[in-house]
Each structure stands twice: as structure tokens, then as C-alpha cells.
Scaffold this motif. Structure first.
Motif, short mmCIF file in Angstrom:
data_model
loop_
_atom_site.label_atom_id
_atom_site.label_comp_id
_atom_site.label_asym_id
_atom_site.label_seq_id
_atom_site.Cartn_x
_atom_site.Cartn_y
_atom_site.Cartn_z
N ASP A 26 0.83 -1.20 0.00
CA ASP A 26 0.00 0.00 0.00
C ASP A 26 0.86 1.25 0.00
O ASP A 26 2.09 1.18 -0.01
N ASP A 27 0.22 2.40 -0.01
CA ASP A 27 0.96 3.66 -0.11
C ASP A 27 1.73 4.01 1.15
O ASP A 27 2.52 4.96 1.16
N ASN A 28 1.56 3.23 2.22
CA ASN A 28 2.34 3.40 3.45
C ASN A 28 3.51 2.43 3.54
O ASN A 28 4.22 2.40 4.54
N GLY A 29 3.69 1.60 2.52
CA GLY A 29 4.80 0.64 2.50
C GLY A 29 4.49 -0.70 3.15
O GLY A 29 5.36 -1.55 3.24
N ASN A 30 3.25 -0.89 3.61
CA ASN A 30 2.85 -2.16 4.21
C ASN A 30 2.63 -3.19 3.12
O ASN A 30 2.00 -2.90 2.10
N ARG A 31 3.13 -4.41 3.32
CA ARG A 31 3.01 -5.48 2.33
C ARG A 31 2.04 -6.55 2.83
O ARG A 31 2.05 -6.90 4.01
N PHE A 32 1.23 -7.07 1.90
CA PHE A 32 0.20 -8.04 2.23
C PHE A 32 0.14 -9.14 1.18
O PHE A 32 0.36 -8.90 0.00
N GLU A 49 -4.99 -7.67 -13.09
CA GLU A 49 -6.37 -7.24 -12.83
C GLU A 49 -6.43 -6.20 -11.71
O GLU A 49 -7.11 -5.18 -11.83
N PHE A 50 -5.72 -6.44 -10.62
CA PHE A 50 -5.70 -5.49 -9.52
C PHE A 50 -5.02 -4.18 -9.92
O PHE A 50 -5.48 -3.10 -9.55
N GLU A 51 -3.92 -4.26 -10.66
CA GLU A 51 -3.22 -3.06 -11.13
C GLU A 51 -4.14 -2.20 -11.99
O GLU A 51 -4.10 -0.98 -11.92
N ALA A 52 -4.96 -2.83 -12.80
CA ALA A 52 -5.85 -2.11 -13.72
C ALA A 52 -6.92 -1.31 -12.99
O ALA A 52 -7.52 -0.41 -13.58
N ARG A 53 -7.15 -1.60 -11.73
CA ARG A 53 -8.17 -0.88 -10.97
C ARG A 53 -7.74 0.54 -10.63
O ARG A 53 -8.56 1.35 -10.22
N GLY A 54 -6.46 0.84 -10.78
CA GLY A 54 -5.98 2.21 -10.64
C GLY A 54 -5.80 2.70 -9.22
O GLY A 54 -5.69 3.90 -9.00
N HIS A 55 -5.74 1.82 -8.24
CA HIS A 55 -5.49 2.25 -6.86
C HIS A 55 -4.01 2.58 -6.69
O HIS A 55 -3.19 2.26 -7.53
N LYS A 56 -3.66 3.16 -5.57
CA LYS A 56 -2.27 3.51 -5.30
C LYS A 56 -1.41 2.30 -4.97
O LYS A 56 -0.20 2.38 -4.95
N GLN A 57 -2.02 1.17 -4.67
CA GLN A 57 -1.27 -0.01 -4.28
C GLN A 57 -0.45 -0.56 -5.44
O GLN A 57 -0.79 -0.42 -6.60
N LEU A 58 0.63 -1.23 -5.07
CA LEU A 58 1.52 -1.89 -6.02
C LEU A 58 1.32 -3.39 -5.88
O LEU A 58 1.29 -3.92 -4.77
N TYR A 59 1.16 -4.10 -6.99
CA TYR A 59 0.95 -5.55 -6.98
C TYR A 59 2.07 -6.22 -7.75
O TYR A 59 2.55 -5.71 -8.76
N TRP A 60 2.49 -7.40 -7.29
CA TRP A 60 3.52 -8.17 -8.00
C TRP A 60 3.35 -9.65 -7.67
O TRP A 60 2.61 -10.02 -6.77
N THR A 61 4.06 -10.48 -8.44
CA THR A 61 4.02 -11.92 -8.21
C THR A 61 5.36 -12.40 -7.68
O THR A 61 6.40 -11.81 -7.97
#
Length: 65
Positions: A26-32, A49-61
Motif C-alpha cells: 500500500d501507499d504506506n509501505g505495508n506489504r500483504f 487485474e488489480f493493477e488495472a483498478r488504478g489504486h495507489k497499491q503496487l501488486y507483484w508476483t
């Protein structure tokens, strides 16, 4: 799509058969952990799919250990 180094590097033996997970920061650096036990393509599609939603969060595999 944002992916970790394991997902963007050259394929290695067993990479497709290994279990993969989707992570979020998330935008605070917390990883989930978002999802685990997925195939490589399934994990990449979910992260995209999650990246396409346009939130501030960063997703990766990542490949699971």
C-alpha cells in the motif's frame, strides 16, 4: 502489470509448475499477501487485474518457497 524478479526473468525448469503468490504494497509501505498457491499465469493475470483498478497499491508476483 507489476511483477517481481522471479516472474520477469528467464524461465527456469519448473517455474510454471511451482506455486506462485500475488503480493500487494500500500501507499504506506505495508506489504500483504493477496493470494497464494496459484499457477504462474494465473498469478500474473490476477496482479494485472488489480493493477488495472488504478489504486495507489503496487501488486507483484513471487514464486513461493
Amino acid at each position: 502489470m507489476t511483477t517481481g524478479p522471479e516472474a520477469t526473468g528467464p524461465d527456469t525448469a519448473g517455474a510454471e509448475a511451482a506455486a506462485w503468490r500475488v503480493m500487494r504494497q500500500d501507499d504506506n509501505g505495508n506489504r500483504f499477501l493477496v493470494a497464494r498457491g496459484l499457477g504462474r499465469a494465473e498469478a500474473a493475470a490476477l496482479a494485472q487485474e488489480f493493477e488495472a483498478r488504478g489504486h495507489k497499491q503496487l501488486y507483484w508476483t513471487e514464486r513461493e518457497a
